[in-house]
Enzyme design. Structure first.
Site, PDB file in Angstrom:
ATOM      1  N   ASP A  68       1.762   2.384   4.967  1.00  0.00           N
ATOM      2  CA  ASP A  68       2.463   3.344   4.117  1.00  0.00           C
ATOM      3  C   ASP A  68       3.668   3.872   4.883  1.00  0.00           C
ATOM      4  O   ASP A  68       3.598   4.026   6.111  1.00  0.00           O
ATOM      5  CB  ASP A  68       1.503   4.500   3.756  1.00  0.00           C
ATOM      6  CG  ASP A  68       1.911   5.223   2.484  1.00  0.00           C
ATOM      7  OD1 ASP A  68       3.049   5.727   2.450  1.00  0.00           O
ATOM      8  OD2 ASP A  68       1.099   5.286   1.538  1.00  0.00           O
ATOM      9  N   ASN A  69       4.768   4.134   4.171  1.00  0.00           N
ATOM     10  CA  ASN A  69       5.932   4.744   4.842  1.00  0.00           C
ATOM     11  C   ASN A  69       5.967   6.261   4.601  1.00  0.00           C
ATOM     12  O   ASN A  69       6.922   6.931   4.964  1.00  0.00           O
ATOM     13  CB  ASN A  69       7.243   4.096   4.375  1.00  0.00           C
ATOM     14  CG  ASN A  69       7.546   4.375   2.908  1.00  0.00           C
ATOM     15  OD1 ASN A  69       6.709   4.938   2.189  1.00  0.00           O
ATOM     16  ND2 ASN A  69       8.731   3.989   2.452  1.00  0.00           N
ATOM     17  N   ARG A  92       6.151   9.272  -0.355  1.00  0.00           N
ATOM     18  CA  ARG A  92       5.760  10.255  -1.372  1.00  0.00           C
ATOM     19  C   ARG A  92       5.797  11.671  -0.795  1.00  0.00           C
ATOM     20  O   ARG A  92       6.164  12.629  -1.471  1.00  0.00           O
ATOM     21  CB  ARG A  92       4.361   9.878  -1.887  1.00  0.00           C
ATOM     22  CG  ARG A  92       3.853  10.656  -3.056  1.00  0.00           C
ATOM     23  CD  ARG A  92       4.745  10.476  -4.276  1.00  0.00           C
ATOM     24  NE  ARG A  92       4.449  11.511  -5.240  1.00  0.00           N
ATOM     25  CZ  ARG A  92       5.000  12.719  -5.228  1.00  0.00           C
ATOM     26  NH1 ARG A  92       5.892  13.050  -4.328  1.00  0.00           N
ATOM     27  NH2 ARG A  92       4.688  13.604  -6.144  1.00  0.00           N
ATOM     28  N   ARG A 119       6.485   5.649  -8.295  1.00  0.00           N
ATOM     29  CA  ARG A 119       5.740   5.487  -9.544  1.00  0.00           C
ATOM     30  C   ARG A 119       6.076   6.464 -10.669  1.00  0.00           C
ATOM     31  O   ARG A 119       5.404   6.456 -11.701  1.00  0.00           O
ATOM     32  CB  ARG A 119       4.243   5.509  -9.263  1.00  0.00           C
ATOM     33  CG  ARG A 119       3.695   6.868  -8.837  1.00  0.00           C
ATOM     34  CD  ARG A 119       2.903   7.536  -9.928  1.00  0.00           C
ATOM     35  NE  ARG A 119       2.416   8.832  -9.563  1.00  0.00           N
ATOM     36  CZ  ARG A 119       2.649   9.913 -10.299  1.00  0.00           C
ATOM     37  NH1 ARG A 119       3.368   9.851 -11.399  1.00  0.00           N
ATOM     38  NH2 ARG A 119       2.166  11.063  -9.927  1.00  0.00           N
ATOM     39  N   THR A 167       1.630  -1.459 -14.699  1.00  0.00           N
ATOM     40  CA  THR A 167       1.564  -0.366 -15.678  1.00  0.00           C
ATOM     41  C   THR A 167       1.453  -0.883 -17.111  1.00  0.00           C
ATOM     42  O   THR A 167       2.010  -1.945 -17.439  1.00  0.00           O
ATOM     43  CB  THR A 167       2.815   0.528 -15.570  1.00  0.00           C
ATOM     44  OG1 THR A 167       2.782   1.517 -16.599  1.00  0.00           O
ATOM     45  CG2 THR A 167       4.107  -0.267 -15.710  1.00  0.00           C
ATOM     46  N   SER A 211      11.722   3.129 -18.968  1.00  0.00           N
ATOM     47  CA  SER A 211      12.408   3.869 -17.898  1.00  0.00           C
ATOM     48  C   SER A 211      12.757   2.876 -16.805  1.00  0.00           C
ATOM     49  O   SER A 211      12.245   1.743 -16.790  1.00  0.00           O
ATOM     50  CB  SER A 211      11.493   4.961 -17.317  1.00  0.00           C
ATOM     51  OG  SER A 211      10.479   4.359 -16.512  1.00  0.00           O
ATOM     52  N   TYR A 241      11.809   3.108 -13.767  1.00  0.00           N
ATOM     53  CA  TYR A 241      10.543   2.836 -13.060  1.00  0.00           C
ATOM     54  C   TYR A 241       9.763   1.718 -13.759  1.00  0.00           C
ATOM     55  O   TYR A 241       9.339   0.745 -13.126  1.00  0.00           O
ATOM     56  CB  TYR A 241       9.673   4.107 -12.974  1.00  0.00           C
ATOM     57  CG  TYR A 241       8.214   3.769 -12.903  1.00  0.00           C
ATOM     58  CD1 TYR A 241       7.675   3.187 -11.764  1.00  0.00           C
ATOM     59  CD2 TYR A 241       7.373   3.941 -14.020  1.00  0.00           C
ATOM     60  CE1 TYR A 241       6.351   2.800 -11.721  1.00  0.00           C
ATOM     61  CE2 TYR A 241       6.048   3.573 -13.979  1.00  0.00           C
ATOM     62  CZ  TYR A 241       5.538   2.995 -12.832  1.00  0.00           C
ATOM     63  OH  TYR A 241       4.230   2.595 -12.805  1.00  0.00           O
ATOM     64  N   HIS A 242       9.563   1.876 -15.076  1.00  0.00           N
ATOM     65  CA  HIS A 242       8.790   0.859 -15.798  1.00  0.00           C
ATOM     66  C   HIS A 242       9.494  -0.506 -15.734  1.00  0.00           C
ATOM     67  O   HIS A 242       8.847  -1.548 -15.685  1.00  0.00           O
ATOM     68  CB  HIS A 242       8.582   1.282 -17.259  1.00  0.00           C
ATOM     69  CG  HIS A 242       7.596   2.409 -17.439  1.00  0.00           C
ATOM     70  ND1 HIS A 242       7.988   3.716 -17.641  1.00  0.00           N
ATOM     71  CD2 HIS A 242       6.244   2.429 -17.433  1.00  0.00           C
ATOM     72  CE1 HIS A 242       6.906   4.484 -17.768  1.00  0.00           C
ATOM     73  NE2 HIS A 242       5.834   3.736 -17.642  1.00  0.00           N
ATOM     74  N   LYS A 252       8.516  -2.574 -12.781  1.00  0.00           N
ATOM     75  CA  LYS A 252       7.207  -3.231 -12.903  1.00  0.00           C
ATOM     76  C   LYS A 252       7.326  -4.495 -13.756  1.00  0.00           C
ATOM     77  O   LYS A 252       6.538  -5.433 -13.599  1.00  0.00           O
ATOM     78  CB  LYS A 252       6.178  -2.267 -13.497  1.00  0.00           C
ATOM     79  CG  LYS A 252       5.915  -1.045 -12.630  1.00  0.00           C
ATOM     80  CD  LYS A 252       4.876  -1.300 -11.552  1.00  0.00           C
ATOM     81  CE  LYS A 252       4.671  -0.074 -10.681  1.00  0.00           C
ATOM     82  NZ  LYS A 252       3.510  -0.130  -9.821  1.00  0.00           N
ATOM     83  N   VAL A 256      -3.248   7.926 -15.415  1.00  0.00           N
ATOM     84  CA  VAL A 256      -4.466   8.346 -14.718  1.00  0.00           C
ATOM     85  C   VAL A 256      -4.638   9.856 -14.880  1.00  0.00           C
ATOM     86  O   VAL A 256      -3.677  10.608 -14.777  1.00  0.00           O
ATOM     87  CB  VAL A 256      -4.379   7.987 -13.223  1.00  0.00           C
ATOM     88  CG1 VAL A 256      -5.651   8.403 -12.496  1.00  0.00           C
ATOM     89  CG2 VAL A 256      -4.147   6.487 -13.051  1.00  0.00           C
ATOM     90  N   GLU A 275      12.370   8.041 -26.204  1.00  0.00           N
ATOM     91  CA  GLU A 275      11.145   7.300 -26.525  1.00  0.00           C
ATOM     92  C   GLU A 275      10.829   7.530 -28.000  1.00  0.00           C
ATOM     93  O   GLU A 275      11.309   8.499 -28.596  1.00  0.00           O
ATOM     94  CB  GLU A 275       9.973   7.758 -25.649  1.00  0.00           C
ATOM     95  CG  GLU A 275       9.640   9.234 -25.777  1.00  0.00           C
ATOM     96  CD  GLU A 275       8.569   9.730 -24.804  1.00  0.00           C
ATOM     97  OE1 GLU A 275       8.020   8.925 -24.031  1.00  0.00           O
ATOM     98  OE2 GLU A 275       8.280  10.939 -24.821  1.00  0.00           O
TER      99      GLU A 275
END
Ligand code: USQ
Length: 406
Positions: free
Chosen positions: A31-32, A35, A101, A145, A187, A189-190, A193, A219, A332
């Site tokens: 991990d960097n 977050r 994310r 996702t 978006s 982000y999406h 993915k 989640v 949306e």
């Protein structure tokens, strides 16, 4: 198994690392800590007090006698370091959570768009590239996702990744083929993915990599069986307008007496999964790897669908909270239906944890316990999808004037 958990310090990564360590696997978190840096950038913190990753793993060892190893590596920037680590440790499986994310964070400004694309796409590609170069036949499980499908109302169930289509040939025959379900990201982000999906298709076809892509819904919840074992093993819990997700946000808002922030009419229907089921699904996927040379395995990792306004009404009824109907900062569909197939996980033994199981109250209790850590000014979602929308998102639910970030 020796398992590398890339992004193992994050919201799903940390409880997954604990769950798999508890099951007897040798866990290495790479991990960097980005977050944690983003919290600093945004001036917010997790609702729950989180210790450093080193302290978390020390407590886990003290509690269970099991070691979780931590390695500070930036997948997107340190290709040679990542390759060197993989060459030395040669894990049996790799779980890839190491991506930015949050959709609102990805839409904040041109800088955030660039960061999200560069970080996510480079991390995924560096990993795939290194696996081929090292001839490392590790099963790669990626956290994708449900958002790759979009949320359009076509009236038919969304399949698990592939759509069977019939294509007419010039001589009048119809040939059938499975294609990736058409990508329809909402978006930046999406969108990353969706790009990941193409990278996976190529590397599975060209190099025979064994890849499972988990199309996960939103989640909710915070605790799993393992995070409950010690206060310092607690999971992070985001409530702010960028990283907090809808149901957890409503529950925290109810706990602090803040109006529930419904965007638009709340007619958006989304897929959901409890954090405990999320870690179980990842374990199931690990235990069912695809054969070398077969296509990318895709699971829909969700257990139920809900409409945003129904969730707000449920939380309001349970807690007495008020609902604020706000201008939607996102571009949306205001209303959509959503039917999703999830037979694959159910067939492999997943017993879903549903909203009706009393866990909503537990989350409100956690939120009340740590309510003193909440900065109310960070609750509104101010990241607007377009400049036109930014002009409309002017006031927060408590009537204060907001400054749009973009
Ligand atoms: N929403 C509200 N009020 C809020 C927050 C959100 O009405 O205070 C609405 C949003 O406008 C949207 C829906 O709730 O229509 C879901 O928003 P979200 O922030 O809970 O979820 P999303 O941005 O889609 O992203 C989250 C995770 C992401 C994951 C995705 C799964 O941050 O990592 O990939 O859920 S899915 O939604 O199925 O694509």
């Amino acid at each position: 198994m020796k398992i590398a958990v890339l992004g193992g310090d994050g919201f799903v990564g940390w409880p997954t690392s604990l769950h798999l360590s508890d099951a007897g696997h040798e866990i290495h978190i790479l991990d960097n800590l980005s977050r944690r840096w983003i919290d600093t950038e945004l001036g917010v913190q997790s609702l729950t007090p989180m210790d450093s990753i080193q302290e978390r793993t020390r407590i886990w060892h003290a509690e269970t006698g099991r070691r979780i190893h931590f390695h500070l590596i930036d997948l997107a920037k340190d290709y040679e370091l990542l390759k060197g680590w993989l060459a030395k440790h040669r894990p049996d499986a790799i779980i890839h959570f190491a991506e930015q994310r949050a959709a609102p964070y990805s839409m904040k400004s041109d800088r955030h768009k660039n960061y999200t694309v560069n970080n996510n796409v480079n991390a995924t590609h560096n990993l795939l590239n290194a696996l081929v170069e090292l001839e490392l036949d590790a099963h790669l499980v990626h956290l994708g996702t449900m958002g790759v499908y979009g949320y359009s109302t076509v009236g038919a169930a969304i399949p698990e990744g592939y759509l069977p289509v019939g294509i007419e040939t010039p001589d009048g025959r119809t040939v059938s083929q499975d294609i990736l379900y058409p990508a329809n990201p909402g978006s930046i982000y999406h969108m990353t993915k969706c790009l990941d999906q193409l990278l996976f298709q190529f590397y599975a076809k060209n190099d025979g990599l064994r890849i499972t892509d988990l199309h996960q819904g939103i989640v909710w919840g915070t605790h799993t069986e393992q995070t409950r074992r010690h206060t310092q093993l607690i999971n992070r819990f985001d409530y702010d307008g960028d990283y907090g997700t809808v149901l957890n946000r409503f529950l925290i808002q109810a706990a602090i007496g803040y109006p529930l922030t419904v965007h638009g009419t709340g007619g958006q229907t989304r897929a959901f999964i409890h954090i405990q089921d999320s870690v179980r699904c990842i374990e199931i996927a690990l235990n069912n790897p695809p054969e070398r040379g077969s296509r990318v395995e895709i699971f829909n990792q969700m257990t139920e669908t809900h409409r945003v306004r129904d969730l707000a009404e449920l939380v309001a009824k349970m807690t007495g909270a008020k609902i604020a109907w706000l201008p939607n900062p996102r571009k949306e569909a205001p209303e959509n239906e959503l039917i999703v197939k999830n037979e694959k996980f159910l067939g492999l033994g997943l017993a879903p944890t549903t909203l009706g199981e009393g866990l909503l109250g537990e989350i409100v209790d956690v939120a009340k316990k740590y309510a003193y850590r909440v900065d109310r000014s960070r609750v509104p979602a101010v990241s607007a999808w377009t400049r036109d929308i930014a002009a409309k998102v002017e006031h927060d639910p408590e009537g204060k004037r907001l400054k749009s970030v973009s």
